[in-house]
Design an enzyme around this catalytic site. Structure first.
Site, PDB file in Angstrom:
ATOM      1  N   HIS A  86     -68.699  24.993  -5.962  1.00 43.23           N
ATOM      2  CA  HIS A  86     -68.990  24.613  -7.346  1.00 43.23           C
ATOM      3  C   HIS A  86     -67.855  25.115  -8.220  1.00 43.23           C
ATOM      4  CE1 HIS A  86     -71.121  24.083 -11.146  1.00 43.23           C
ATOM      5  NE2 HIS A  86     -71.940  23.305 -10.464  1.00 43.23           N
ATOM      6  N   ASP A 118     -77.205  20.510  -4.769  1.00 40.20           N
ATOM      7  CA  ASP A 118     -77.394  19.316  -3.925  1.00 40.20           C
ATOM      8  C   ASP A 118     -77.712  19.647  -2.475  1.00 40.20           C
ATOM      9  OD1 ASP A 118     -74.855  18.248  -5.976  1.00 40.20           O
ATOM     10  OD2 ASP A 118     -76.807  17.258  -5.902  1.00 40.20           O
TER      11      ASP A 118
HETATM   12  C1  SDX Z   1     -72.617  18.947  -8.874  1.00 40.48           C
HETATM   13  O1  SDX Z   1     -70.019  20.676 -12.663  1.00 40.48           O
HETATM   14  C2  SDX Z   1     -71.311  20.740 -12.480  1.00 40.48           C
HETATM   15  O2  SDX Z   1     -72.037  21.455 -13.136  1.00 40.48           O
HETATM   16  C3  SDX Z   1     -71.823  19.774 -11.436  1.00 40.48           C
HETATM   17  C4  SDX Z   1     -73.301  19.919 -11.073  1.00 40.48           C
HETATM   18  C5  SDX Z   1     -74.202  19.523 -12.224  1.00 40.48           C
HETATM   19  O3  SDX Z   1     -75.364  19.950 -12.238  1.00 40.48           O
HETATM   20  O4  SDX Z   1     -73.768  18.684 -13.062  1.00 40.48           O
HETATM   21  O5  SDX Z   1     -73.600  21.243 -10.699  1.00 40.48           O
HETATM   22  C6  SDX Z   1     -73.663  18.988  -9.916  1.00 40.48           C
HETATM   23  O6  SDX Z   1     -71.758  18.109  -8.951  1.00 40.48           O
HETATM   24  C7  SDX Z   1     -72.604  19.996  -7.787  1.00 40.48           C
HETATM   25  C8  SDX Z   1     -71.362  19.855  -6.825  1.00 40.48           C
HETATM   26  C9  SDX Z   1     -71.709  18.779  -5.794  1.00 40.48           C
HETATM   27  N1  SDX Z   1     -70.515  18.446  -4.969  1.00 40.48           N
HETATM   28  C10 SDX Z   1     -70.447  18.802  -3.690  1.00 40.48           C
HETATM   29  O7  SDX Z   1     -71.274  19.491  -3.105  1.00 40.48           O
HETATM   30  C11 SDX Z   1     -69.218  18.229  -2.968  1.00 40.48           C
HETATM   31  C12 SDX Z   1     -68.556  19.334  -2.141  1.00 40.48           C
HETATM   32  N2  SDX Z   1     -67.948  20.323  -3.043  1.00 40.48           N
HETATM   33  C13 SDX Z   1     -66.571  20.170  -3.389  1.00 40.48           C
HETATM   34  O8  SDX Z   1     -66.080  18.868  -3.430  1.00 40.48           O
HETATM   35  C14 SDX Z   1     -66.109  21.121  -4.492  1.00 40.48           C
HETATM   36  O9  SDX Z   1     -66.606  22.351  -4.174  1.00 40.48           O
HETATM   37  C15 SDX Z   1     -66.470  20.801  -5.936  1.00 40.48           C
HETATM   38  C16 SDX Z   1     -66.066  19.427  -6.325  1.00 40.48           C
HETATM   39  C17 SDX Z   1     -67.930  20.975  -6.145  1.00 40.48           C
HETATM   40  C18 SDX Z   1     -65.742  21.815  -6.817  1.00 40.48           C
HETATM   41  O10 SDX Z   1     -64.390  21.525  -6.700  1.00 40.48           O
HETATM   42  P1  SDX Z   1     -63.282  22.461  -7.394  1.00 40.48           P
HETATM   43  O11 SDX Z   1     -63.896  23.435  -8.323  1.00 40.48           O
HETATM   44  O12 SDX Z   1     -62.202  21.566  -7.919  1.00 40.48           O
HETATM   45  O13 SDX Z   1     -62.751  23.321  -6.192  1.00 40.48           O
HETATM   46  P2  SDX Z   1     -61.580  22.883  -5.264  1.00 40.48           P
HETATM   47  O14 SDX Z   1     -61.798  21.479  -4.781  1.00 40.48           O
HETATM   48  O15 SDX Z   1     -60.304  23.206  -5.949  1.00 40.48           O
HETATM   49  O16 SDX Z   1     -61.793  23.869  -4.019  1.00 40.48           O
HETATM   50  C19 SDX Z   1     -61.278  25.187  -4.029  1.00 40.48           C
HETATM   51  C20 SDX Z   1     -60.968  25.488  -2.557  1.00 40.48           C
HETATM   52  C21 SDX Z   1     -60.059  24.448  -1.920  1.00 40.48           C
HETATM   53  O17 SDX Z   1     -59.405  25.077  -0.821  1.00 40.48           O
HETATM   54  P3  SDX Z   1     -57.880  25.653  -1.046  1.00 40.48           P
HETATM   55  O18 SDX Z   1     -57.059  24.483  -1.562  1.00 40.48           O
HETATM   56  O19 SDX Z   1     -58.002  26.768  -2.065  1.00 40.48           O
HETATM   57  O20 SDX Z   1     -57.448  26.130   0.324  1.00 40.48           O
HETATM   58  O21 SDX Z   1     -62.198  25.433  -1.799  1.00 40.48           O
HETATM   59  C22 SDX Z   1     -62.128  24.362  -0.865  1.00 40.48           C
HETATM   60  C23 SDX Z   1     -61.020  23.445  -1.323  1.00 40.48           C
HETATM   61  O22 SDX Z   1     -60.456  22.748  -0.208  1.00 40.48           O
HETATM   62  N3  SDX Z   1     -63.442  23.706  -0.925  1.00 40.48           N
HETATM   63  C24 SDX Z   1     -64.122  23.294   0.139  1.00 40.48           C
HETATM   64  C25 SDX Z   1     -65.330  22.801  -0.383  1.00 40.48           C
HETATM   65  N4  SDX Z   1     -65.341  22.913  -1.709  1.00 40.48           N
HETATM   66  C26 SDX Z   1     -64.157  23.463  -2.040  1.00 40.48           C
HETATM   67  N5  SDX Z   1     -63.817  23.305   1.467  1.00 40.48           N
HETATM   68  C27 SDX Z   1     -64.783  22.793   2.284  1.00 40.48           C
HETATM   69  N6  SDX Z   1     -65.977  22.297   1.859  1.00 40.48           N
HETATM   70  C28 SDX Z   1     -66.279  22.292   0.544  1.00 40.48           C
HETATM   71  N7  SDX Z   1     -67.458  21.814   0.107  1.00 40.48           N
END
Ligand code: SDX
Length: 435
Positions: A313, A370
């Site tokens: 998140h 989720d």
């Molecule tokens: C919702 O914003 C809100 O409030 C949203 C929400 C709401 O109520 O409105 O809470 C609802 O959207 C919840 C999130 C649902 N999405 C998912 O579950 C999809 C999986 N999660 C990711 O796509 C990600 O964690 C996000 C999109 C939720 C957050 O993305 P960020 O903050 O841009 O973080 P990032 O992509 O920059 O990740 C940071 C690091 C990265 O690795 P490095 O480049 O530092 O090596 O963490 C890794 C990412 O690759 N990473 C993951 C991961 N999520 C982040 N690696 C594996 N699996 C994951 N799920």
């Protein structure tokens, strides 16, 4: 918003090349990080700030929702989400988000009456559905039919009229639920069920989804309570992607129906509200506990697009308080219904293994809202493709409350970000024969 939240604190920005210094004022709210006011930065320095995914950018002032990502706090108008989920109802939370406080008994009765008497939709809207394939993704239908609402309600499109804003808010909260149920019915080839005014919001939604004209339908109180709790947990969440979309659309003074349709489009993405569907698809892909390590490795592999859906998140860096409530509700609903869904055990084992893995620990990746919601929704009888639609039913009140707060800002201006241009410099035109 009356108070300008100014302090006597400043940040001084020094141009190391010229030695020029500018002072930037600090604004402080009632909770959470203070902000550096950069509204005059361009006029004073000729430079923009640069923050493409807004990780360090506050887009507005708001009184509605506060999130503390480090402490796992989510509160609406000062009330903790755990208290609201346990002690309140979705319509009470709608009143809280829209008007700023929990309703008195009289206010609750009036508000619930107002919402109930807006649940029917113009009969013409039924014909919109006929244009879609039965196997269209439900979110594609919702994008269309919610935007189409503005074709019907000309008497509440004047965003400068407080009463028309209120009627539009009531219409959207009530009718998005009806349209969602119609979308589900259409996808399974069953007739639409008209709303019933003798049922609560959650009971009525379940009735419109699962009743058929051929026989009486009694709403299961366990499912109704679980549905109501799921709606509460998804109602609002500060300036998330879809809410920011609604605000940006609203800043052009587009009508609220069009703005909420834009929010629905944004919510559909698997990185956002589409994650609940993606979690179930991921669990079905993993299938068995012994395959979890394989998928954990894939989630860590930068060359593999696979991510652990339902994990991570932007704001929560220790736990998502909603996931904790949903996990408990999941156990209760499955036990009450006598359902033994192996996906729950798989999800819990996946969570356990991931939370012991340094990759997830270092990046503070925890289950979000989720991760467990899909398992409950599946147990309640919803197809995976409907999960994000249910998220939209709940989030409509958050979107429209944030839209209303923005429109009521005396200093409303259109949102118009700038950029860092990295394209070609000016060059002479090349005629077709010379290309
Ligand atoms: C919702 O914003 C809100 O409030 C949203 C929400 C709401 O109520 O409105 O809470 C609802 O959207 C919840 C999130 C649902 N999405 C998912 O579950 C999809 C999986 N999660 C990711 O796509 C990600 O964690 C996000 C999109 C939720 C957050 O993305 P960020 O903050 O841009 O973080 P990032 O992509 O920059 O990740 C940071 C690091 C990265 O690795 P490095 O480049 O530092 O090596 O963490 C890794 C990412 O690759 N990473 C993951 C991961 N999520 C982040 N690696 C594996 N699996 C994951 N799920």
């Amino acid at each position: 918003m009356s108070n300008n939240h100014k302090t006597d604190k400043t940040f001084t920005l020094i141009n190391d090349e010229t030695g020029d210094r500018i002072k930037l004022p600090v604004l402080e709210g009632s909770e959470g990080p203070a902000v550096i006011d950069v509204r005059k930065l361009y006029s004073q320095t000729g430079h923009f700030t640069f923050d493409p995914s807004f990780t360090s950018t506050g887009s507005c002032k708001s009184r509605i929702t506060f999130i503390d990502g480090e402490k796992g706090i989510l509160m609406h108008r000062g009330y903790q989400i755990s208290d609201l989920a346990e002690k309140s109802t979705f319509t009470e939370v709608c009143h809280l988000l829209l008007y700023g406080d929990l309703p008195t008994r009289a206010e609750k009765e009036k508000f619930e009456h107002d919402i109930t008497y807006h649940t029917m939709v113009n009969e013409q809207i039924n014909f919109f559905y006929r244009g879609f394939r039965r196997d269209a993704h439900p979110m594609s239908i919702m994008c269309g039919v919610v935007g189409a609402l503005s074709a019907f309600y000309h008497d509440s499109l004047d965003i400068n009229d407080p009463r028309q804003r209120e009627i539009s808010a009531h219409r959207l909260i009530a009718k998005v639920a009806t349209l969602a149920a119609m979308t589900y019915k259409y996808s399974i080839g069953q007739p639409f069920m008209y709303p019933r005014n003798d049922l609560s919001f959650a009971e009525n939604f379940l009735y419109m989804c699962f009743a058929v004209p051929a026989e009486p339908y009694k709403v299961n109180p366990i499912l109704a309570r679980a549905m109501d709790k799921i709606f509460i947990l998804h109602a609002d969440h500060e300036q998330n992607a879809s809410t920011s979309t609604v605000r940006l659309a609203g800043s052009s003074q587009a009508n609220p129906f069009a703005c909420v349709a834009a929010g629905i489009a944004c919510l559909w993405g698997p990185s956002h509200g589409g994650a609940n569907q993606a979690v179930l698809e991921m669990l079905d892909q993993i299938e068995t506990v012994d395959r979890i390590p394989e998928f954990i490795e894939r989630a860590k592999d930068k060359d593999d697009p696979f991510r652990l859906m339902g994990f991570g998140h932007r704001v929560y860096k220790n736990f998502d308080p909603r996931a904790n409530v949903l996990k408990t509700a999941c156990d209760e609903v499955l036990e009450d219904l006598g359902i033994d869904d192996p996906r729950l055990e798989l999800a819990m084992e996946l969570e356990r293994i991931a939370l012991e893995d340094t990759y997830f620990i270092e990046r503070k990746l925890f289950p979000n809202v989720d991760f467990y919601s899909g398992i409950i929704l599946k147990a309640m009888g919803f197809p995976t493709s409907m999960f994000t639609v249910l998220f939209a039913v709940a989030r409509t009140v958050g979107w429209i409350s944030q839209w209303k707060e923005m429109i009521e800002e005396p200093s409303l201006r259109i949102g118009r970000p700038r950029q860092l241009y990295v394209g070609p410099k000016s060059r002479p035109y090349v005629d077709l024969d010379d290309r």
